[in-house]
Structures are given as C-alpha cells and as structure tokens.
Design an enzyme around this catalytic site. Structure first.
Site, short mmCIF file in Angstrom:
data_model
loop_
_atom_site.label_atom_id
_atom_site.label_comp_id
_atom_site.label_asym_id
_atom_site.label_seq_id
_atom_site.Cartn_x
_atom_site.Cartn_y
_atom_site.Cartn_z
N GLU A 118 0.07 -3.85 -12.40
CA GLU A 118 0.03 -5.05 -11.54
C GLU A 118 -1.43 -5.48 -11.50
O GLU A 118 -2.25 -4.84 -10.82
CB GLU A 118 0.51 -4.72 -10.13
CG GLU A 118 1.95 -4.24 -10.05
CD GLU A 118 2.95 -5.38 -10.12
OE1 GLU A 118 2.54 -6.56 -10.04
OE2 GLU A 118 4.15 -5.09 -10.25
N CYS A 138 -4.71 -10.77 -4.68
CA CYS A 138 -4.40 -11.09 -6.08
C CYS A 138 -3.64 -12.40 -6.17
O CYS A 138 -3.81 -13.15 -7.11
CB CYS A 138 -3.61 -9.95 -6.71
SG CYS A 138 -2.09 -9.59 -5.83
P1 NAD Z 1 -10.36 -2.00 -10.59
O1 NAD Z 1 -9.56 -2.19 -11.81
O2 NAD Z 1 -11.84 -2.00 -10.70
O3 NAD Z 1 -9.99 -0.60 -9.88
C1 NAD Z 1 -8.69 -0.30 -9.45
C2 NAD Z 1 -8.52 1.19 -9.34
O4 NAD Z 1 -8.65 1.79 -10.63
C3 NAD Z 1 -9.55 1.90 -8.46
O5 NAD Z 1 -8.89 2.88 -7.70
C4 NAD Z 1 -10.49 2.53 -9.47
O6 NAD Z 1 -11.16 3.68 -8.99
C5 NAD Z 1 -9.53 2.90 -10.58
N1 NAD Z 1 -10.12 3.04 -11.91
C6 NAD Z 1 -11.21 2.41 -12.42
N2 NAD Z 1 -11.38 2.76 -13.72
C7 NAD Z 1 -10.37 3.61 -14.03
C8 NAD Z 1 -9.99 4.29 -15.22
N3 NAD Z 1 -10.67 4.15 -16.36
N4 NAD Z 1 -8.90 5.08 -15.20
C9 NAD Z 1 -8.17 5.21 -14.06
N5 NAD Z 1 -8.49 4.60 -12.90
C10 NAD Z 1 -9.57 3.79 -12.89
O7 NAD Z 1 -9.86 -3.10 -9.57
P2 NAD Z 1 -10.44 -3.44 -8.13
O8 NAD Z 1 -11.74 -4.13 -8.29
O9 NAD Z 1 -10.38 -2.23 -7.26
O10 NAD Z 1 -9.33 -4.44 -7.57
C11 NAD Z 1 -9.37 -5.82 -7.75
C12 NAD Z 1 -8.38 -6.25 -8.82
O11 NAD Z 1 -7.07 -5.83 -8.44
C13 NAD Z 1 -8.30 -7.74 -8.97
O12 NAD Z 1 -8.29 -8.07 -10.34
C14 NAD Z 1 -6.95 -8.09 -8.33
O13 NAD Z 1 -6.37 -9.26 -8.81
C15 NAD Z 1 -6.16 -6.89 -8.67
N6 NAD Z 1 -5.00 -6.78 -7.78
C16 NAD Z 1 -3.75 -7.01 -8.28
C17 NAD Z 1 -2.63 -6.97 -7.45
C18 NAD Z 1 -1.23 -7.20 -7.98
O14 NAD Z 1 -0.27 -6.87 -7.29
N7 NAD Z 1 -1.07 -7.77 -9.15
C19 NAD Z 1 -2.81 -6.69 -6.10
C20 NAD Z 1 -4.09 -6.49 -5.62
C21 NAD Z 1 -5.18 -6.53 -6.47
#
Ligand code: NAD
Length: 471
Positions: free
Chosen positions: A227, A261
């Site tokens: 997501e 999001c």
């Molecule tokens: P991010 O991708 O930077 O991090 C998300 C999570 O992934 C964190 O817990 C992080 O520690 C972990 N992570 C980072 N690198 C990783 C790796 N290589 N392997 C495994 N885990 C890893 O995202 P963010 O900045 O925390 O969140 C914002 C983003 O989330 C925005 O793009 C937003 O649109 C999206 N989002 C989507 C939805 C949806 O339902 N589609 C909902 C909320 C947020």
C-alpha cells in the site's frame, strides 16, 4: 536511535533498535506458538481479540498521549485510538461470518472424488508501517491477520515510535495474544530483517521502499501486499457545488497537515468556475489556524523533517517556474516545530514537481481545464493510482468520469473518503500498490491459502487407461 519531537524539534526519545538476531528470535517465538493459535476456532480467536480490546481500552489514554507526542496531533490521536477500537469491533463481528471453508462435496469433473476444502493462514505475517498514522497503519492489517490465524511481527516506523510503549503494554496484558504478536523496533535494517524471515508481508509506505520490499519478496517467493504513495487528483466540473467542493478539497488537502496517503494533491477545475473556486478556497485556506498552542487550532506541525524539506522544495520549484502563491507558501520554524499553512498555488503545470510528485503536505495546486477529456487525461498522467475525487451535481456524469480515472477509489462530492469507509474493497492502481484489497472482506480473506483434500471413493484409475493404442 534518537527520535525528534515534531513540536519542539528536540531529540527527546530514545528508540532501542532490534538487531536482526533479535528479530529472528521474536519470529521463532511466534512460530512456536502459531500452530496452536491457528488450531483455535475463529470464535476462540475473537475472544482473545475481545480481551485485547479490553486491555487496549485500559491503556487508550496512555497510547493516545504517546501518539500525540509522536505526531503533534492531540485530537486526531484520540480519534486514531477510537478508530482502532472500531476496527477491532468490526472484525470481531465480520471475520466469523466470513470464515466458511465450503462443506465437503462431490467434484463435478471427477464424480467419484469428494472435495474437502481447508483455508490455511500464512504462518507469520510481517507488517511494516509508516509514520503518518502510526497506530492505525500498524494495526489495520495486523488485526485481520491475527483473526485469520497468522502470527504477526509488527515493525512500525522509527520516526514515530513512542506509541509502541503503550501498545506493547496492552498486548502483554493478553498472554495468548502476546505469544503471536510481537513488536519490532527500528528502521530500515529492522524492516529488512522482518522481510527476510516472514511468510507474507503487508507494507504501507513509500513507492521506493515498497519496490525494494516487493523485489525481496519476489526473490523469497512470498506475497507482498503493498500500500504505497499517491498523488490524488480532484476534478471539479462546471456544475459542481462550489461550497461543497472548496470545503472538501481544503479538508482533504490540508487535514492532518496533508500527511495522509489519500490526501488530494492536485486540483483540476473547469475554466468557467476557476476564478470563483480559487477565490473561495483561498479565503477558506487562509482562515485555517495552526496548533502552535496545542490546545487550539486546526493543523499541526509537519512530523518528519525530511518531508518538510521536500514540501519547501516543491513550493520553490513551482514559484521558480512561474506559479502564483495565493496564501501560505513557506515552511516555517516556530519554536523548533516545522509548520506549513495551507498553500494555494495557481499557474501550475505538469512540468512542476508539485503536480507530479507526492507532496505529503498541505499544498493545493490548482489548474483549469476546458474539456472533460483534458481533465481526465491530466488526472491519469501520473505514476500513481491510489484514489481521486470528482465534484459535480450530476451524479451520473460524476460516475462516468470516475469510471475513467485510473485509481482504486474515487470519492464523489467529497475527498479522501477511504479514511472513513473501511468496507469497500479497493486495489491500488499503477505504482500506488499491488495485491489483495486491505479494505472490505478481502482484508481478511487474503491471509488464507486454499487447500484441497481430494478423496477418492472408487477404485483409482489404473495404468491400463494410459496404454498407447496403436491399432
Ligand atoms: P517509508 O517507505 O520511508 O517507510 C515505511 C516503513 O518502511 C518504515 O517503517 C521504515 O522503517 C520501513 N523501511 C524502510 N526501508 C525499509 C527496507 N529496505 N526494508 C524494510 N522496511 C523498510 O515511508 P514513510 O516515509 O514512513 O511513509 C510515507 C509514505 O507512506 C508515503 O509515500 C505515503 O503515501 C505512504 N502511505 C501509504 C498509505 C496507503 O494506504 N497506501 C497509507 C499511509 C502512507
């Protein structure tokens, strides 16, 4: 890891990261308990969920207070914890209705064979979540996965980790749950360790991280429910109710400081109502108040420093290319917090980052269109396909346009309705995500693999039938 307080800018919390060996250990502990968890009836698992609902309610104030520091949002944090209670109640009611592996039956294609059908949950699901709604997005997949009989290794974002302390207390209070649900603390390294050890991944976060995780899951041959981000468009038709459209667009763009999001992030307005729309939304946007005093105001500071920088860069890029700022227009440091008032921009186009890249902030860039075809083309000119909005007083026309937008959920005469409606299934389109819907019944059913028991009731076919007949 030192964690920044979004309201003060001070690093006032320490997160002790789980090293990969610790992640492995937690995974093994869950696996040791998951067989018994899966063997319970769905009703027994619901009973455990209800016990958790009780302990969660007991710790609700503590969790909401920690969440309020994580996100600098007081009212929304309370609403977020209420939302979890609602989710637990909704799944406790719905999951037993959905759990119905078909009764044994005779095969239509091989009439001597009886078919027994079992639903087998994934043993261990890894849930990895972002910082914008830290509690909700940590538990939205976790609750149905647990009810399906999976164990869950949950790694919330390192940017907003305080709420985990209260959440963990609520889990520890229910030993049967604590055996199959464990929290992992840390950032990318801890997340990578989770992905390496589980049987399925539910990831909510950015497109780049989602793609990396998807690639690792593909190599490990396990499913990844991704997501990801969005750049949601709104199309405002000539016959739209302007009060409705400007209220909804502003709330969707600027609510939670745009850190959702499914926030609207680019607005296409029919040229005949463009001037009135801009005038109205600018007036309303300029009246939005900041929660500099945490007890009053409507929008808080930006949670994540890196995101604040990106928002300022998008404004600067747009202005340098000719955009007009009607209100707002800069990220300001006030008492250590990074604040951005709702920012209305016109004279924007798709050469500007603000119209094509995810913002995750309260920016409202508005373009005018002359034909519906043009509006639909612009709405679809994106790598994202999360959700969108259409505004019109002609319901049929709005539905026609919505049907042509390449996105998983379209709100009509409102914005971001996916944050209210949990029972409509939806898939993300394009790079906004992949695999089964987390909303609606599929949000539970996707955690099972279907297994067939094929029971021969007659003498099995012999080799005689396989003899080549050359005569
Ligand atoms: P991010 O991708 O930077 O991090 C998300 C999570 O992934 C964190 O817990 C992080 O520690 C972990 N992570 C980072 N690198 C990783 C790796 N290589 N392997 C495994 N885990 C890893 O995202 P963010 O900045 O925390 O969140 C914002 C983003 O989330 C925005 O793009 C937003 O649109 C999206 N989002 C989507 C939805 C949806 O339902 N589609 C909902 C909320 C947020």
């Amino acid at each position: 890891m030192k964690v920044r307080n979004p309201r003060t800018g001070k690093y006032d919390y320490e997160l002790v990261e789980d090293i990969p060996e610790m992640v492995q250990k937690k995974a093994s502990q869950i696996r040791a308990a998951q067989g018994a968890w899966q063997a319970h009836t769905i009703k027994e698992r619901v009973t455990v969920l209800q016990e958790w609902l009780g302990s969660f309610t007991e710790f609700q104030i503590e969790i909401a207070e920690q969440l309020a520091i994580d996100t600098a949002r007081k009212r929304i944090s309370k609403v977020e914890t209420d939302g979890i209670i609602g989710l637990m109640q909704a799944w406790a009611y719905r999951a037993p209705q959905l759990y119905h592996p078909p009764a044994e039956r005779t095969s239509a294609s091989a009439t001597t064979v009886q078919i027994g059908q079992q639903w087998v949950p994934y043993g261990l699901v890894g849930v990895i979540s972002p910082w914008n709604f830290p509690l909700l997005l940590a538990l939205i997949d976790t609750i149905p996965a647990l009810l399906a009989g999976c164990g869950v290794l949950l790694k919330p974002s390192e940017v907003t980790p305080r709420f985990m302390d209260g959440l963990e207390k609520s889990i520890s209070a229910v030993p049967a749950l604590a055996a199959v649900l464990k929290l992992v603390r840390g950032g990318a390294e801890a997340g990578k360790a989770v992905v390496q050890t589980v049987d399925a991944v539910c990831f909510t976060g950015s497109v780049p991280t989602g793609k990396m995780i998807g690639a690792v899951c593909a190599a490990r041959f396990i499913p990844a429910f991704l997501e990801l981000g969005g750049k949601d468009p709104a199309i405002v038709l000539e016959d739209a109710n302007l009060e409705v459209a400007t209220d909804a667009v502003l709330r969707s763009c600027a609510g939670a400081t745009g850190q959702a999001c499914q926030s609207l992030e680019r607005i296409y307005v029919h040229e005949n109502i463009f001037a009135s729309f801009v005038e109205q939304i600018t007036r309303k946007a300029a009246a939005v108040t900041l929660t500099i005093n945490p007890h009053e105001g409507q929008i808080g500071p930006l949670i994540f420093e890196k995101q604040a920088k990106k928002i300022q860069e998008q404004i600067d890029d747009a202005v340098a290319k000719g955009a007009t700022v009607h209100t707002g227009g800069k990220v300001e440091n006030i008492k250590g917090g990074l604040w951005c008032a709702p920012t209305v921009l016109t004279n924007v186009d798709h050469t500007m980052d603000v119209m094509v890249e995810e913002t995750f902030g309260p920016l409202i860039p508005i373009m005018s269109f002359s034909t519906e075809e043009q509006a639909i083309e612009w709405a679809n000119e994106s790598i994202f396909g999360l959700s969108a909005s259409v505004f019109s007083t002609n319901r049929q026309k709005a539905i026609e346009i919505a049907s042509r937008i390449e996105a998983g959920a379209i709100s009509i005469n409102d914005g971001s309705l996916t944050n209210k409606v949990y029972d409509a299934e939806k898939n993300s389109f394009k790079e906004s995500g992949i695999n089964g819907s987390r909303m609606g019944d599929a949000g539970f059913l996707r955690f099972f693999r279907k297994k067939a028991l094929l029971i021969q009731t007659a003498h099995p076919e012999t080799m005689a039938n396989f003899e080549e007949n050359t005569h």
